[in-house]
Write an enzyme that holds these catalytic residues in place. Structure first.
Site, short mmCIF file in Angstrom:
data_model
loop_
_atom_site.label_atom_id
_atom_site.label_comp_id
_atom_site.label_asym_id
_atom_site.label_seq_id
_atom_site.Cartn_x
_atom_site.Cartn_y
_atom_site.Cartn_z
N CYS A 185 31.40 20.78 -69.79
CA CYS A 185 32.37 21.09 -68.74
C CYS A 185 33.49 21.96 -69.26
CB CYS A 185 32.93 19.81 -68.13
SG CYS A 185 33.98 18.86 -69.24
N CYS A 193 27.65 15.71 -74.78
CA CYS A 193 28.47 16.74 -74.13
C CYS A 193 27.75 17.31 -72.91
CB CYS A 193 28.77 17.86 -75.12
SG CYS A 193 29.71 19.22 -74.38
N LYS A 201 63.13 -14.13 -64.58
CA LYS A 201 62.34 -12.93 -64.27
C LYS A 201 63.21 -11.70 -64.43
CE LYS A 201 59.10 -11.08 -60.85
NZ LYS A 201 58.30 -11.43 -59.66
N CYS A 261 42.74 21.28 -86.01
CA CYS A 261 42.84 20.01 -85.28
C CYS A 261 43.92 19.11 -85.87
CB CYS A 261 41.50 19.28 -85.30
SG CYS A 261 41.53 17.67 -84.46
N CYS A 263 37.79 19.94 -72.57
CA CYS A 263 38.44 19.79 -73.89
C CYS A 263 38.94 21.15 -74.37
CB CYS A 263 37.48 19.18 -74.90
SG CYS A 263 35.95 20.11 -75.14
N CYS A 302 38.17 14.36 -71.63
CA CYS A 302 36.70 14.42 -71.56
C CYS A 302 36.20 13.44 -70.51
CB CYS A 302 36.09 14.08 -72.92
SG CYS A 302 34.28 14.07 -72.88
N LYS A 330 57.33 -17.75 -53.19
CA LYS A 330 58.21 -16.62 -52.84
C LYS A 330 59.67 -17.07 -52.81
CE LYS A 330 58.99 -12.96 -49.47
NZ LYS A 330 58.96 -11.69 -50.19
N CYS A 355 64.61 -8.30 -58.26
CA CYS A 355 64.38 -7.56 -57.02
C CYS A 355 65.33 -6.37 -56.90
CB CYS A 355 64.55 -8.50 -55.83
SG CYS A 355 64.18 -7.69 -54.28
#
Lengths: 434, 444
Positions: free
Chosen positions: A350, A347, A177, A380, A353, A390, A45, A139
């Site tokens: 639900c 499938c 860093k 599509c 999609c 999905c 640290k 930081c």
């Protein structure tokens, strides 16, 4: 079991999993526990200059967001650098390194942007026998307001300057860093490179407010009715970190500059992804802070199993392998055509999609009276949203339309030849293929 | 001192108070807030959700679960109660395994549906705990409506009518409201006097007057009601019970299961409720299971359900069958009673194996006897006490899609009316929908 031994800047560690500079590496007690649990290295640290140490707030210093079952998804903190005396830390580092010669011990440092301050502290750090240093230019809270941390990391010229001082007064590897709280990560990385940094590590935490207490009308964590922005980390930041790592890995000016990747590494897979994206190793903090040091054991077994499956015998075998496949949008193949395919066997009906496509995308999914969902190829655009919403993995996939077949949406034959935006007729600055 | 479960005959106190308390505790304990959040998170928020279609009251289930997930169960309760004012009871007694939870896509995906019933209870409990009533009456219409029967259909109709601004007078033959919620249904599904608490909460809407001890055809008549009120809603349930028509049916110890269940529900102290050592329940519906399981829970040593058809044809769901089995009830299929034996009181029941072909049950000739000191008949209930003027269909009051009977100005719903399954939730839907039709017919 694959050998996970990793050499990073010539520093050997038994595995590529280091603990990042943060509360888990604040003192000897924790670091010894970490090494006993199996961590390959630690970045101690951040140390500050000699003199009275910084103080932390005495109210809450962490905030978080969670999933439904309290799975911690993101953590933010307003903790500062070590609040213990410099000498105490140096003595502990010396002892630990002596007892664990096979582990990497890197010392994080943040002192004011004056050459003398660095000149003072670096020999003391060198004397501990630690394997290298990491410059905390990341930081984003508290220290930045005092002209350190991300206040330096946001100015490439400062980065280069301080890196040069460190190379001048310290003989071992210097890692810089980087803060993600900038517009283009390549600029600070180039500056570190120009200052002859041995490596960069990224990302540090992201400026954030995790939530607002709606009763007290104050940001969380709240200290005496007030709150401030803190540094965000944990699983939620991984995609941001991956992109920044990739940008540096593929930038012509910094290509080949070693990278220690940080940002939401929680399992072996996260680590493998960062390494495939060019990181020589990874640093972990939030996963350890959430689950304890034992988490490294899954990372070790997981990475090792995967390497065995793939036939990799060393981490060197796959580091950077994905970098050549990261490109700019303009070079993506516009003749690559896919269509969503819904597996009726998988499938569960639900309809997510359908809702997503119908309401928010391209109206390319049909729903029958008995809840059979099918893709309309003539609508599509292969956006992938249905795949992403999905709930059944693998139920909806993207299938390539092979060359020679007609793309029903455009009515054109898929050519099979690579063609991108730079040569597209709609591009005003297209260069005609000769 | 408790009586042993091995003591013969019909005896009280087979278990001590602690044993009874444990046996009759909540079948599905309520979720705490964290459990509810986790359970709610499993909902996929389906498009045109199958669970909602499967619910007879068409509760917007994805919506209420999302409201729980987002931390405002009070809105979730409102979403539920908008459609089903007895959502609290339905959350406890609905056979969700054959309704919403059967339709849940997660049932198809992994055999583990979202726990819709328990989530519904979580939401409705929050509102009832606070004793908040999230509905207000519309401006008074001046119309008066009689509701006969204070069971689920009657209460749902009364609440909806009161909300729409009508004045409602509810008559019930018993001394307490609730109908089967109060007198039927297993005790472990509606603990802590829930049925009465729910009625009290429901009546907070105002505009509903309750009158007990008023039986249609005795204290009140349809003609009078038609005269005094602008509309009449009949929800008188099924007051009659089918008989076995078997030798020995009159012996002491042979009883209608519905009476046993009503006694059990009304008992202040279940240790005082007598039950046999060897109990046989004839039938295959929910009443049979409720009587059998509760006999076992009272401490009966051996409890058998004897059903004349196969397991698949049983009216009680597989969940109910498994519940009975898990409590130690023996389920016998394809057996029918042919005689009940005993000197003064029942001591044995004689059963015959059956075959079912073309839907018809016939005995195979192979008979056997079971030791029995108590026999419960649970072979169905029938309409009783309906006004003569009203047309019937299949033994029930004939109604159209809006609940209208053959008599103008008279609607009917619940178990007494034709169509729909005899479930609390179906009764609520019918009461609510009839109320809407009464409203539009009165207000033109």
């Amino acid at each position: 079991m694959a050998d996970l031994t990793t050499e990073f800047l010539g520093i050997k560690s038994p595995n590529p999993f280091w603990l990042a500079s943060a509360p888990p590496t604040d003192k000897e007690y924790n670091v010894r526990r970490a090494f006993e649990a199996g961590w390959g290295g630690v970045v101690w640290k951040t140390l500050g200059a000699e003199g009275p140490p910084v103080v932390n707030v005495n109210g809450p210093r962490y905030g978080a967001i969670w999933g439904a079952d309290r799975r911690l998804l993101g953590l933010n903190n307003i903790e500062l650098i070590t609040d213990r005396p410099l000498q105490t830390n140096l003595e502990e580092i010396t002892r630990v390194k002596k007892d664990y010669p096979d582990r990497a011990v890197i010392v994080s440092i943040m002192v004011p942007c004056e050459e003398q301050a660095w000149k003072d502290i670096l020999p003391q750090v060198e004397a501990t026998g630690a394997d290298g240093i990491e410059l905390n230019f990341g930081c984003p809270h508290g220290m930045a307001e005092r002209g350190m941390g991300s206040a330096v990391g946001q100015v490439p010229e400062y980065i280069q300057m301080v890196t040069e001082w460190c190379k001048k007064y310290y003989s071992k590897p210097v890692i810089v860093k980087l803060t993600p709280n900038i517009t283009d990560i390549r600029h600070p990385a180039r500056a570190a490179h120009a200052g002859h940094a041995d490596a960069v590590s990224l990302i540090n935490t992201i400026n954030s407010i995790t939530s607002v207490d709606l009763d007290n009308m104050a940001p969380e964590p709240t200290i005496g009715g007030k709150g401030t922005h803190g540094g965000y980390c944990g699983p939620a930041v991984k995609p941001i970190a991956l992109n920044m790592v990739a940008e540096i890995a593929r930038d012509p000016q910094t290509r080949g500059l070693p990278i220690s990747a940080i940002g939401g590494v929680t399992t072996w897979r996260d680590a493998a992804e960062f390494m495939a994206m060019g990181a020589g190793n990874v640093q972990v903090c939030t996963a350890a802070m959430t689950y304890g040091f034992k988490v490294v054991q899954e990372m070790i077994s997981g990475l090792s199993n995967w390497m065995d499956e793939k036939g990799y015998t060393s981490t060197q075998d796959f580091i950077g392998m994905a970098v050549p496949n990261v490109t700019d949008w303009q070079y993506l193949d516009l003749n690559y055509v896919t269509k969503a395919r819904i597996s009726q066997d998988d499938c569960i009906k639900c309809g997510r999609c359908y809702a997503a496509c119908e309401d928010t995308s391209h109206q390319a999914i049909a729903m029958s009276e008995d809840r059979v969902f099918t893709v309309k190829d003539d609508e599509c655009v292969a956006c992938n949203l249905c795949v992403n919403v999905c709930p059944v993995e693998g139920c909806i996939t993207m299938e390539e339309v092979p060359a020679g077949q007609i793309d029903e949406r455009t009515g054109k034959v898929v050519s099979g030849e690579y063609a991108n935006w730079t040569t597209h007729p709609n591009n005003p600055s297209a260069t005609a293929a000769e | 001192m408790a009586t042993s479960h091995q003591a013969s005959g019909i005896q009280a106190a087979r278990l001590d108070a602690a044993g009874i308390a444990e046996n009759f505790s909540d079948l599905h304990p309520p979720f705490d807030a964290h459990e509810a959040a986790v359970a709610a998170d499993r909902c996929y928020f389906c498009f045109d959700a199958p669970c909602m279609t499967a619910c007879p009251t068409s509760i917007d289930i994805p919506q209420f679960i999302r409201e729980i997930q987002a931390g405002h169960p009070e809105s979730a309760a409102k979403t539920i109660l908008d459609q089903n004012i007895l959502g609290g009871m339905c959350a406890r007694v609905c056979p969700t395994e054959t309704l919403c939870e059967e339709a849940c896509v997660r049932e198809a995906a992994e055999g583990k549906p979202v726990e819709i019933g328990r989530l519904q209870r979580y939401a409705t409990d929050r509102v009832m705990e606070k004793n908040e009533h999230p509905f207000a009456r519309a401006e008074a219409t001046g119309k008066r409506i009689a509701v006969v029967g204070a069971g689920p259909a009657g209460l749902a109709a009364a609440h909806r009518l009161a909300m729409l601004g009508h004045d409602v007078q509810v008559f019930d033959a018993r001394e307490k409201p609730g109908g089967l919620n109060e007198f039927g249904i297993a005790a472990y599904k509606a603990t802590d006097d829930f049925a009465q608490r729910e009625v009290d909460w429901l009546l907070q809407i105002g505009g509903i007057t309750m009158q007990y001890g008023q039986k249609l055809g005795a204290q009140i008549s349809l003609d009078e009601l038609k005269e005094q009120f602008d509309a009449v809603f009949l929800s008188i349930g099924l007051a009659g019970v089918n008989t076995l028509r078997t030798e020995g049916e009159d012996l002491k110890g042979v009883r209608d299961a519905v009476d046993f269940i009503a006694d059990l529900r009304q008992a202040d102290d279940l240790t005082t409720l007598p039950v046999g050592r060897n109990v046989v329940v004839i039938g295959g519906g929910m009443t049979a299971v409720d009587a059998a399981v509760q006999s076992k829970l009272l401490g009966a040593e051996n409890v058998t359900i004897a059903y004349r058809r196969s397991r698949e044809e049983m009216g009680a769901s597989r969940f109910e069958q498994d519940l009975a089995a898990s409590k130690g009830v023996k389920l016998m299929f394809n057996v029918m009673p042919v005689a009940i034996h005993g000197e003064g009181a029942v001591s044995e029941i004689e059963l015959e194996y059956t075959e079912v072909s073309g839907g018809k049950v016939t005995g195979t000739g192979e008979r056997f006897r079971l030791v029995a000191d108590q026999v419960f008949k649970a072979i169905g209930q029938t309409l009783q006490g309906q006004p003569d003027a009203i047309a019937l269909e299949g033994g029930k009051i004939k109604v159209d899609a809006n609940g209208r009977t053959s008599v103008a100005g008279v609607w009917a719903g619940g178990d007494c009316a034709s169509g729909g399954e005899d479930l609390t939730v179906t009764a609520v839907a019918e009461g609510r929908d009839a109320a809407m039709d009464i409203h539009s017919s009165l207000m033109g």
